[in-house]
Design an enzyme around this catalytic site. Sequence first.
Site, PDB file in Angstrom:
ATOM      1  N   LYS A  29      21.709 -28.654 -53.705  1.00  0.00           N
ATOM      2  CA  LYS A  29      22.178 -29.835 -52.556  1.00  0.00           C
ATOM      3  C   LYS A  29      23.579 -30.354 -52.812  1.00  0.00           C
ATOM      4  O   LYS A  29      24.251 -29.827 -53.838  1.00  0.00           O
ATOM      5  CB  LYS A  29      21.226 -31.223 -53.463  1.00  0.00           C
ATOM      6  CG  LYS A  29      21.493 -32.592 -52.776  1.00  0.00           C
ATOM      7  CD  LYS A  29      20.467 -33.464 -53.360  1.00  0.00           C
ATOM      8  CE  LYS A  29      20.627 -34.925 -52.374  1.00  0.00           C
ATOM      9  NZ  LYS A  29      19.741 -35.938 -53.201  1.00  0.00           N
ATOM     10  N   SER A 104      16.762 -38.315 -50.036  1.00  0.00           N
ATOM     11  CA  SER A 104      17.933 -37.694 -49.403  1.00  0.00           C
ATOM     12  C   SER A 104      18.154 -36.182 -49.542  1.00  0.00           C
ATOM     13  O   SER A 104      18.922 -35.497 -49.006  1.00  0.00           O
ATOM     14  CB  SER A 104      19.185 -38.421 -50.154  1.00  0.00           C
ATOM     15  OG  SER A 104      19.195 -38.008 -51.506  1.00  0.00           O
ATOM     16  N   SER A 128      14.533 -39.153 -54.234  1.00  0.00           N
ATOM     17  CA  SER A 128      15.248 -38.130 -53.099  1.00  0.00           C
ATOM     18  C   SER A 128      14.852 -36.781 -53.399  1.00  0.00           C
ATOM     19  O   SER A 128      15.193 -36.140 -52.469  1.00  0.00           O
ATOM     20  CB  SER A 128      16.778 -38.355 -53.382  1.00  0.00           C
ATOM     21  OG  SER A 128      17.169 -39.387 -52.673  1.00  0.00           O
TER      22      SER A 128
END
Lengths: 424, 496
Positions: A29, A104, A128
């Site tokens: 990420k 996210s 997330s």
Amino acid sequence: MSDLNAFITEETIDGESDGPLSGKSVAVKDNISTKGLRTTCGSAMLEDYVPPYDATVVERLKDAGGSIAGKANMDEFGMGTTTETSAYGPTKNPVDESRVPGGSSGGSAAAVAAGEADLALGSDTGGSIRCPAAFCGVVGIKPTYGLVSRYGLVAYANSLEQIGPIAPTVEEAAELLDVVAGPDAHDGTTRDEGADSDYAGAADGDVDGLTIGVPTELVDGADEGVVDAFWDAISELEAQGATYEEVSLPSVDHAVQAYYVIAMSEASSNLARFDGVRYGKSGGYEGNWNESFASAREEGFGAEVKRRVLLGTYALSAGYHDKYYAKAQDARAWIKQDFDEAFADVDVLASPTMPVPPFELGESLDDPLQMYLADANTVPVNLANLPAISVPAGETEGLPVGLQLIGPKFGEEQIIRAASAVEQ
Amino acid sequence: MTAQALEQRELASVIGLEVHVQLETATKIFCGCSTAAAEDEEPNTRTCPVCLGLPGALPVLNEGAVEAAVKIGKALNADIPEETTFHRKNYYYPDLPKNFQITQYDAPICQDGQLEVDIRDERRIINVRRAHLEEDPGSLQHKGGSIDTADYTLVNYNRAGTPLMEIVTEPDFRSPKEVRNFLAKLEEVLEYLGVFDSTRDGSLRVDANISMVPADDVADDGSISKETLDAANRTEVKNISSHKGAEKALAYEVTRQKNAIQRGRVIEQETRHWDESRGITVSMRSKEEEKDYRYFLEADLPPLQVSDWKQQIPIPELPDARRERFREEYGLDEESASKLTSTKEVADFYEDVAESFDPDLAATWVADNLLGELNYRDMEITDVSDRLDEFKHLVELVATDDITTKNAEEIVLRQMLDDGVDPDTVIEQEGLGKADDDEIVDFVEEAIEENPDAVEDYHSGESGALNFLVGQVMQKSRGSADPGTANQLLRERLDD
């Protein structure tokens, strides 16, 4: 690669030649620092930011033989549930490209679901990791606060978030967790737990005698198709020897409000350093340095980030601090206590990960409140610092449904064992 | 209280301090970077992701800083809580890498302490409201002008993350002189604790709050009611960096405020900047609003249990206690005891010498001779730390009569300090070894032979004659003869 837009930066970095992750590619990420490889957090503010150091989890996964597949797309600074607030465009859900992958950590989950990476690291501040895992039909683990080092994770709400694995199966997610978990001298909030873990070994599907609590507050009001899939999964676990009982967590009705006050408050402080002096477009602005900071932030941040920074600043301000921030902390203490009481009677708690199936692209952007409410089942876990896993549990109208299993503090083995039974 | 009424009344000043001291730790408070500035170091080189506040970096508490804080708390007789926590103080300033400062808020490591200070002949207690740990920001260099007019400003983060202790006093000071004495005493105590180095640039920074109240509102014991304090407008004077500077800045501010009030003006509640070179305080251009720092708990630093630390961390004997003990144990007078406890290094050296030889001799040599000669040369004992053995050897030579006191003081000690040589070298070069009795007997014979008139005077009972002959013997021995021995041998020879 495909046009899912799962990556912000595609670049392969090889790890050590030998180790438990040897031959595995990992999507990281883009809020996890990678030395020499830009780390944008999905923000224009950090478009050119190249960290001079590796996050502890990146060091560990490279030492374990894993290679980095690239930096995965995400909502800007982790602020979103759909990966649509990224300054680098939305990621599409590989299951249905008209849908969002969740957020996210949407790029991480989409990359794994589409096979663009074997594994992924995400971060979970209020859901997330679990939300995109559920929406993309893969497995995601949000570890107990303090199990995995946050050193190198660009903070959104530092009292709530953890880095965790996303993988096609429970066992693979557990393997990656084994690699990244454990104490780190660079993160004072890590504990001794996880030092010699064997989470992968816990993925044995043995739920005989397991007691599952189902908090009614987290099932009521969910989408009908999601609820059906959820109960099917519980029945499946019952068939394998588990029992379930309904429990009540009255405090979780306040979780979303408490979560957003705390997360936004912390965000207002964590994002203060992005002022145009060292990050973002700097110089050329009129006025004194306060005005210059304001211009740099106006230009560098997206709408959702600005909304959260402004609301968080407000919630911490004199005269409002007691009304919002202090009350949210009280609610957080109450939620922790409710979970503690529940775990006196049950081994794990189960709920749908998301109360709804994946949104259509663009559907929720104009209605932040709807987006915030979709986090109702995931945020209580962060407020209580607990571990939780999302594991695929059927479909509704052809779209994946995730089952969330929540464990007591450092009860990762219990939720991994239970989740591995859902897979079978 | 209105200005009109005030202008008729005699005024007294009320001062409270916020003192920032840099703690002497090897590394910064939240990372492993060195706190010691290398000579001519490049800007932004003594840094790492943590003290630069890079995204994702996390603070890890340096236990050395906590130990230093606990020592300060014990020395100030302050309460140290079971648990201490860190907060974020949020404000935007370019020297602040994260645009918040990690500090302490509602659970500081020290609360309710005090420091006894001698002010003229009076011993006063200054109450310390709290003392807390925090990180130092970086430093700014304004290019092409001052903060308001510069073309541009450069930021250097080398200092960022140096551990600071902020010590906040009650408004217990009634004059600038008291502030100066307090700061000197505080520095002395901190140096005794080994947590502070006053010679380091910027190691002491003081903000002072000062206001004027009617003198007859001050009670006999110096206390002032809360109503009186609240009614007085105060200014905050920043940028004070020494105890001398504090006295000057506050003396200026007392005069300025008194003059303003006597002219019927209201003192504006504002922050003023002490301009050391001009010797005045100036109003900061923009009037500061009531700041809202939006304090909240720093989750990256778990609460720290410190109740055990208080027991486990010892502190050395402090100057006041040591001074008393020196008077009792070594029979020193007040002045010598004060001089000999002025710094821990002097006191340690004195005790070392006093235990080996005679405490009185040691006191004369350390307090008068050594400190006197050092002072004359603008030196401190710290400048000769590595040569203390040599000075001890010199005292030994005097104590064992191997050299005369006069030669030791006037020749050996001075050459040791001026030329950096050891005492044996000076004695050998100058031929100062004390003459033995046989040599003195020879000088006595010579003196008697060469001065028959003096011999005659001696026999006729003239008292000055013997002293003259002793002088002759001393001259012949170039000072190496002991005057008493010369005197005795002369009398023995003459009275034969």
